[in-house]
Design a protein around this motif. Structure first.
Motif, short mmCIF file in Angstrom:
data_model
loop_
_atom_site.label_atom_id
_atom_site.label_comp_id
_atom_site.label_asym_id
_atom_site.label_seq_id
_atom_site.Cartn_x
_atom_site.Cartn_y
_atom_site.Cartn_z
N ARG A 44 39.41 46.82 57.02
CA ARG A 44 39.76 46.01 55.94
C ARG A 44 38.25 45.81 54.41
NH1 ARG A 44 40.16 40.90 60.18
NH2 ARG A 44 41.27 40.48 58.34
N VAL A 45 39.47 45.70 53.46
CA VAL A 45 38.10 45.82 52.43
C VAL A 45 38.75 44.87 51.69
CG1 VAL A 45 37.00 46.70 50.93
CG2 VAL A 45 37.84 48.18 52.84
N ALA A 46 38.65 43.77 50.90
CA ALA A 46 38.80 43.27 49.46
C ALA A 46 38.69 43.53 48.42
CB ALA A 46 39.34 41.98 50.06
N VAL A 47 38.97 43.46 47.15
CA VAL A 47 38.59 43.11 46.14
C VAL A 47 38.69 41.57 45.26
CG1 VAL A 47 37.87 44.68 44.01
CG2 VAL A 47 38.38 45.77 45.86
N THR A 48 37.83 40.68 44.96
CA THR A 48 38.14 40.12 44.12
C THR A 48 37.94 39.98 42.65
OG1 THR A 48 36.11 38.76 44.80
CG2 THR A 48 38.28 38.50 46.51
N PHE A 82 41.34 54.20 54.54
CA PHE A 82 41.32 52.63 54.27
C PHE A 82 42.52 52.20 52.57
CE2 PHE A 82 38.10 53.62 52.22
CZ PHE A 82 38.27 52.27 50.86
N SER A 83 42.78 50.91 52.90
CA SER A 83 43.54 50.67 51.25
C SER A 83 42.90 49.26 50.99
CB SER A 83 45.14 50.00 51.89
OG SER A 83 45.75 51.65 52.02
N ALA A 84 41.85 49.12 50.05
CA ALA A 84 41.30 47.70 49.08
C ALA A 84 42.61 46.73 49.20
CB ALA A 84 40.63 48.34 48.80
N MET A 85 42.41 45.74 49.26
CA MET A 85 43.74 44.50 48.91
C MET A 85 42.84 44.02 47.86
SD MET A 85 44.79 41.11 50.67
CE MET A 85 45.18 41.94 52.38
N PRO A 86 43.80 44.01 46.45
CA PRO A 86 43.51 43.03 45.20
C PRO A 86 43.60 41.49 45.62
CG PRO A 86 45.22 44.46 44.71
CD PRO A 86 44.87 45.04 46.84
N VAL A 87 42.98 40.57 45.13
CA VAL A 87 42.85 39.13 45.16
C VAL A 87 42.29 38.62 44.22
CG1 VAL A 87 42.66 36.99 46.38
CG2 VAL A 87 42.20 39.88 47.78
N LEU A 88 43.39 38.10 43.56
CA LEU A 88 42.81 37.36 42.23
C LEU A 88 42.49 35.77 42.74
CD1 LEU A 88 42.57 36.68 38.41
CD2 LEU A 88 45.29 36.31 39.40
N ALA A 89 41.04 35.39 42.99
CA ALA A 89 40.41 34.61 43.38
C ALA A 89 40.75 32.91 43.47
CB ALA A 89 38.76 34.63 43.68
N ASN A 90 40.66 32.65 42.00
CA ASN A 90 41.15 31.72 41.33
C ASN A 90 42.23 31.59 40.26
OD1 ASN A 90 40.31 28.91 40.58
ND2 ASN A 90 38.17 29.13 40.54
N PRO A 91 43.56 31.65 40.79
CA PRO A 91 44.77 31.60 39.52
C PRO A 91 44.33 30.30 38.67
CG PRO A 91 45.35 32.33 41.72
CD PRO A 91 44.10 31.95 42.29
N ALA A 92 44.51 29.45 38.99
CA ALA A 92 44.46 27.67 38.26
C ALA A 92 43.46 28.16 36.90
CB ALA A 92 43.87 26.42 38.95
N ALA A 93 41.86 28.54 37.49
CA ALA A 93 40.74 28.27 36.43
C ALA A 93 41.45 29.54 35.35
CB ALA A 93 39.67 28.33 37.33
N THR A 94 41.70 30.86 35.95
CA THR A 94 42.05 32.16 35.37
C THR A 94 43.37 31.74 34.54
OG1 THR A 94 41.83 33.45 37.58
CG2 THR A 94 43.56 34.64 35.70
N ALA A 95 44.09 31.23 34.39
CA ALA A 95 45.75 31.03 34.06
C ALA A 95 44.85 29.69 32.80
CB ALA A 95 46.53 29.17 35.13
N ALA A 96 43.57 29.27 33.17
CA ALA A 96 43.25 28.14 31.67
C ALA A 96 41.95 28.78 31.05
CB ALA A 96 42.32 26.82 32.33
N CYS A 97 41.47 29.97 31.65
CA CYS A 97 40.88 30.82 31.57
C CYS A 97 39.19 29.94 30.87
CB CYS A 97 40.84 32.31 29.89
SG CYS A 97 39.68 32.88 28.63
N ARG A 98 39.21 29.03 32.19
CA ARG A 98 37.69 28.61 32.42
C ARG A 98 37.20 29.13 32.98
NH1 ARG A 98 40.29 22.70 32.50
NH2 ARG A 98 38.12 22.43 33.42
#
Lengths: 271, 271
Positions: free
Chosen positions: B13-17, B46-62
């Motif tokens: 179980r591998v995640a890449v954030t 194994f398959s690493a799972m990609p995770v966008l950790a902070n979508p709200a901050a990403t949308a605001a580019c902050r």
């Protein structure tokens, strides 16, 4: 000497603004410094007034809070036309070449936003000039760029002082860069980025871009090539603030312009 | 060969954030890309799972909206201890040296936030590693750094695959950097900046800083010197995100550590 008597009104009301964008740190901190030590902006014939242009955005260290202040001055009635005999900003470049060290050399960019009219802060002044320093990261105050910006402003104030004293400035020719249009990043159908500026273009502002040269590297690994049919000079390449404006870079053309002389004004001509 | 039978559980179980901070563009756009093309994160075991950790901050580019997400994982009960036989992250450095090109070499930073306990996202995983890429400007996606980050992640996944296969890794020694404390910018009585990082220190992360060398250039023109009595190695020098944290740079010490071997696991040892 064959000086024609030219009406030339001394410039007495000069403002130096910084922090129009609250995360452009050179302007923010220069203005804060000048508000404490205004002597640096004084010359014999005038005193420039430091203005922190956007305190709310500066406090938040963000480009803007609600809308981009430097795209807001759009109303035609805000604009005054330059009176006869005031200096063309291009005169400054010669001043910079002759009186200052080579480290102060600049590129001159003529920006005519297509169809929208002027919108930037300096456009509301009679003789506005905008100093762009970069590329530099948002929110970072680099000592080297801070010193350079400070020296550039001092050079401009020195020029105004000489202008006010009636000094003659010779005619000269120079290259300037005129914006043609802008180029957006490559995007997916959803509007997300599909790639970014190509390493061969990154950090090459004001350098020639020839047809067939790469401009973007897609995440898939492919290159996107410049398909125009003439050389252009990209500027504002990969500027953080322009992603939201859908601008990966601006295309400019390099043109040669003649700047006329400003003849000397002798004391007998000054009222 | 003298391999001791060591219990080694494969990592499944591998995640890449990415995008824990919404204006750190390499992570943001790598994760977005992997969400579309997950094959890049798959390995045989194994398959690493990609995770966008902070979508709200990403949308605001902050960096963040309300509070810094990467300072938020502070509760002790969130932390699991590494089970016996899982790889030490330092093993990766050897892997990087031996299998990859020299462009992937990294500095290893051991960060022990004084008195506060762990607080960063990767600290909630059993075997977390944080990749820092920079210095780079906030809000800018540079193709060179994007490629480097992508290759580093691929190298880590390759290492996990070899680990899962039971491969032996030899013991080795390496230098790592351990944080000592942080240094704030020089400030006025009001808390404003009174200067910034000295040009001789700027851009010299992980290089030795000796007693008496300049660390800040005040707006008054004076230099501020480093008054410590031993060599330190500054990192995170003039990081935009750290102005609000009152950190101009972190001081680290360079120490030599020994990383023990991971013996091979033969098929007869695998249950």
């Amino acid at each position: 000497m064959c000086s024609l008597p030219v009406p030339r009104e001394p410039l007495r009301r000069v403002a130096v603004t910084g922090g129009t964008h609250g995360n452009e740190m050179c302007g923010v901190h220069l203005v804060r410094h000048w508000l404490q030590t205004p002597g640096e902006l004084q010359r014999p014939s005038f005193s420039a007034m430091p203005v922190l242009a956007n305190p709310a955005a500066t406090a938040a260290c963000r480009r803007y809070i609600d809308r981009d202040l430097n795209r807001t001055f759009t109303l035609t009635f805000l604009k005054g036309l330059p009176p006869a005999g005031t200096p063309d900003s291009l005169e400054l470049s010669n001043q910079g070449r002759e009186l200052q060290n080579p480290g102060l050399s600049c590129h001159f960019l003529q920006y005519d936003p297509a169809g929208t009219g002027s919108y930037s802060l300096e456009s509301v002044s009679k003789n506005g000039i905008c100093l762009e320093m970069g590329p530099q990261p948002q929110g970072v105050l680099r000592a080297d760029l801070f010193s350079r910006m400070r020296a550039l402003v001092a050079s401009i104030l020195d020029f105004i002082e000489l202008f006010n004293q009636g000094m003659a400035f010779p005619a000269f020719e120079m290259d300037i860069y005129r914006t043609v249009d802008s180029v957006d990043f490559p995007r997916t159908a959803d509007g997300d980025l599909a790639g970014t500026v190509h390493p061969q273009l990154q950090d090459h502002d004001f350098e020639p871009l020839r047809p067939g040269e790469p401009i973007f590297k897609l995440f898939s690994g492919e290159d996107v090539l410049y398909e125009g049919n003439s050389i252009v000079y990209p500027v504002f390449i990969n500027e953080a603030a322009y992603y939201e404006k859908h601008v990966a870079f601006l295309k400019t053309e390099k043109i040669r312009v003649s700047v006329p002389a400003l003849p000397e004004i002798t004391s007998t001509l000054v009222p």
